[in-house]
Design a protein around this motif. Structure first.
Motif, PDB file in Angstrom:
ATOM      1  N   GLU A  77      27.871  -9.776 -16.628  1.00 12.17           N
ATOM      2  CA  GLU A  77      26.413  -9.632 -16.568  1.00 12.17           C
ATOM      3  C   GLU A  77      25.727 -10.874 -17.130  1.00 12.17           C
ATOM      4  N   LEU A  78      26.308 -11.483 -18.155  1.00  7.61           N
ATOM      5  CA  LEU A  78      25.745 -12.711 -18.724  1.00  7.61           C
ATOM      6  C   LEU A  78      25.646 -13.806 -17.658  1.00  7.61           C
ATOM      7  N   ARG A  79      26.582 -13.826 -16.760  1.00  4.71           N
ATOM      8  CA  ARG A  79      26.593 -14.863 -15.716  1.00  4.71           C
ATOM      9  C   ARG A  79      25.431 -14.711 -14.746  1.00  4.71           C
ATOM     10  N   ASN A  80      24.750 -13.551 -14.782  1.00  7.08           N
ATOM     11  CA  ASN A  80      23.595 -13.315 -13.904  1.00  7.08           C
ATOM     12  C   ASN A  80      22.283 -13.803 -14.511  1.00  7.08           C
ATOM     13  N   ILE A  81      22.312 -14.269 -15.750  1.00  7.46           N
ATOM     14  CA  ILE A  81      21.084 -14.770 -16.387  1.00  7.46           C
ATOM     15  C   ILE A  81      20.838 -16.180 -15.851  1.00  7.46           C
ATOM     16  N   PRO A  82      19.721 -16.381 -15.170  1.00  4.17           N
ATOM     17  CA  PRO A  82      19.474 -17.695 -14.564  1.00  4.17           C
ATOM     18  C   PRO A  82      19.313 -18.818 -15.592  1.00  4.17           C
ATOM     19  N   TYR A  83      19.695 -19.992 -15.187  1.00  2.00           N
ATOM     20  CA  TYR A  83      19.516 -21.218 -15.962  1.00  2.00           C
ATOM     21  C   TYR A  83      18.054 -21.321 -16.384  1.00  2.00           C
ATOM     22  N   GLY A  84      17.839 -21.682 -17.633  1.00  2.00           N
ATOM     23  CA  GLY A  84      16.480 -21.903 -18.108  1.00  2.00           C
ATOM     24  C   GLY A  84      15.723 -20.652 -18.490  1.00  2.00           C
ATOM     25  N   THR A  85      16.377 -19.489 -18.452  1.00  2.00           N
ATOM     26  CA  THR A  85      15.712 -18.252 -18.840  1.00  2.00           C
ATOM     27  C   THR A  85      16.495 -17.586 -19.972  1.00  2.00           C
ATOM     28  N   THR A  86      15.825 -16.664 -20.640  1.00  2.00           N
ATOM     29  CA  THR A  86      16.479 -15.894 -21.694  1.00  2.00           C
ATOM     30  C   THR A  86      16.174 -14.419 -21.482  1.00  2.00           C
ATOM     31  N   ILE A  87      17.036 -13.576 -22.044  1.00  2.00           N
ATOM     32  CA  ILE A  87      16.772 -12.137 -22.088  1.00  2.00           C
ATOM     33  C   ILE A  87      17.150 -11.660 -23.484  1.00  2.00           C
ATOM     34  N   SER A  88      16.663 -10.488 -23.827  1.00  2.00           N
ATOM     35  CA  SER A  88      16.991  -9.928 -25.140  1.00  2.00           C
ATOM     36  C   SER A  88      18.282  -9.107 -25.045  1.00  2.00           C
ATOM     37  N   TYR A  89      18.839  -8.832 -26.220  1.00  3.28           N
ATOM     38  CA  TYR A  89      20.022  -7.968 -26.260  1.00  3.28           C
ATOM     39  C   TYR A  89      19.686  -6.597 -25.683  1.00  3.28           C
ATOM     40  N   LEU A  90      18.468  -6.111 -25.939  1.00  3.89           N
ATOM     41  CA  LEU A  90      18.045  -4.816 -25.415  1.00  3.89           C
ATOM     42  C   LEU A  90      17.982  -4.853 -23.890  1.00  3.89           C
ATOM     43  N   GLU A  91      17.401  -5.920 -23.329  1.00  5.36           N
ATOM     44  CA  GLU A  91      17.341  -6.056 -21.867  1.00  5.36           C
ATOM     45  C   GLU A  91      18.748  -6.105 -21.278  1.00  5.36           C
ATOM     46  N   LEU A  92      19.645  -6.825 -21.934  1.00  6.35           N
ATOM     47  CA  LEU A  92      21.025  -6.919 -21.459  1.00  6.35           C
ATOM     48  C   LEU A  92      21.677  -5.538 -21.473  1.00  6.35           C
ATOM     49  N   SER A  93      21.454  -4.781 -22.537  1.00  9.77           N
ATOM     50  CA  SER A  93      22.004  -3.426 -22.629  1.00  9.77           C
ATOM     51  C   SER A  93      21.473  -2.551 -21.495  1.00  9.77           C
ATOM     52  N   ARG A  94      20.184  -2.682 -21.204  1.00  7.00           N
ATOM     53  CA  ARG A  94      19.583  -1.900 -20.107  1.00  7.00           C
ATOM     54  C   ARG A  94      20.194  -2.285 -18.767  1.00  7.00           C
ATOM     55  N   LYS A  95      20.402  -3.567 -18.548  1.00 11.72           N
ATOM     56  CA  LYS A  95      21.008  -4.027 -17.291  1.00 11.72           C
ATOM     57  C   LYS A  95      22.413  -3.448 -17.122  1.00 11.72           C
ATOM     58  N   LEU A  96      23.083  -3.217 -18.251  1.00  5.74           N
ATOM     59  CA  LEU A  96      24.427  -2.641 -18.214  1.00  5.74           C
ATOM     60  C   LEU A  96      24.398  -1.116 -18.158  1.00  5.74           C
ATOM     61  N   GLY A  97      23.181  -0.541 -18.171  1.00  3.19           N
ATOM     62  CA  GLY A  97      23.038   0.892 -17.964  1.00  3.19           C
ATOM     63  C   GLY A  97      22.975   1.764 -19.198  1.00  3.19           C
ATOM     64  N   ASP A  98      22.929   1.183 -20.400  1.00  2.00           N
ATOM     65  CA  ASP A  98      22.893   2.007 -21.608  1.00  2.00           C
ATOM     66  C   ASP A  98      22.277   1.232 -22.766  1.00  2.00           C
ATOM     67  N   GLU A  99      20.976   1.416 -22.970  1.00  4.70           N
ATOM     68  CA  GLU A  99      20.319   0.668 -24.038  1.00  4.70           C
ATOM     69  C   GLU A  99      20.817   1.069 -25.417  1.00  4.70           C
ATOM     70  N   LYS A 100      21.443   2.240 -25.527  1.00  2.00           N
ATOM     71  CA  LYS A 100      22.001   2.667 -26.817  1.00  2.00           C
ATOM     72  C   LYS A 100      23.265   1.879 -27.168  1.00  2.00           C
ATOM     73  N   ALA A 101      23.818   1.187 -26.201  1.00  2.00           N
ATOM     74  CA  ALA A 101      25.039   0.401 -26.429  1.00  2.00           C
ATOM     75  C   ALA A 101      24.713  -1.003 -26.934  1.00  2.00           C
ATOM     76  N   ILE A 102      23.500  -1.206 -27.440  1.00  2.00           N
ATOM     77  CA  ILE A 102      23.048  -2.545 -27.817  1.00  2.00           C
ATOM     78  C   ILE A 102      23.982  -3.216 -28.820  1.00  2.00           C
ATOM     79  N   ARG A 103      24.489  -2.473 -29.794  1.00  2.00           N
ATOM     80  CA  ARG A 103      25.399  -3.086 -30.782  1.00  2.00           C
ATOM     81  C   ARG A 103      26.713  -3.509 -30.141  1.00  2.00           C
ATOM     82  N   ALA A 104      27.247  -2.672 -29.273  1.00  2.00           N
ATOM     83  CA  ALA A 104      28.494  -3.012 -28.580  1.00  2.00           C
ATOM     84  C   ALA A 104      28.289  -4.203 -27.657  1.00  2.00           C
ATOM     85  N   VAL A 105      27.132  -4.248 -27.000  1.00  2.00           N
ATOM     86  CA  VAL A 105      26.802  -5.365 -26.109  1.00  2.00           C
ATOM     87  C   VAL A 105      26.683  -6.654 -26.928  1.00  2.00           C
TER      88      VAL A 105
END
Length: 156
Positions: A77-105
């Protein structure tokens, strides 16, 4: 398994891999560069050099990182973050389908074995802060500045 160490603007990068793909790219403050380059790692070296010179925004390498299935899912999923942009750990967790997994992510993000190629440096805190980076926050800031240079202010 072959290995090579090269100088980069952020320290010595050590690249490890074989015919199955690049397994690890890490950076540290050592000064030991390799005198010989295994042929199987030449493409990885070239693409890193292109990235640092501003000529490459995406990597096209065969990768073979070692990790759990969950870690590999996060790294993919990290490889899908475009060059020159950022996302939060929470956004990354949501993209993976479980925002509660933020610590594991966040933990999987921190164990990313493929420095720069899998752009974990593009993940920041929800408040925009530069949080955690295995290579050091100074390197994370440098990489983000490379990908998104500050605009020159007009003098007039």
């Amino acid at each position: 398994m072959k290995q090579v160490s090269i100088r980069t603007p952020l320290g010595i990068a050590t690249i490890t891999g074989d015919e199955n793909g690049v397994q690890e790219i890490k950076v540290d403050d050592s000064t030991d560069e390799s005198s010989e380059t295994p042929e199987i790692l030449q493409t990885a070296i070239l693409q890193l050099q292109e990235y640092f010179s501003g000529r490459r925004q995406q990597f096209d390498l065969k990768l073979n990182p070692k990790g759990t299935d969950f870690q590999k899912k996060v790294w993919e999923e990290l490889r899908n973050i475009p060059y020159g942009t950022t996302i939060s750990y929470l956004e990354l967790s949501r993209k993976l389908g479980d925002e509660k997994a933020i610590r594991a992510v966040a933990s999987a993000n921190g164990k990313n074995p493929l420095w720069i190629v899998v752009p974990c440096h593009r993940v920041i805190g929800s408040d925009g802060s530069l949080t955690g980076y295995a290579g050091g926050l100074h390197r994370k800031k440098w990489l983000l500045d490379l990908e998104n240079p500050p605009l020159q202010q007009s003098l007039f």
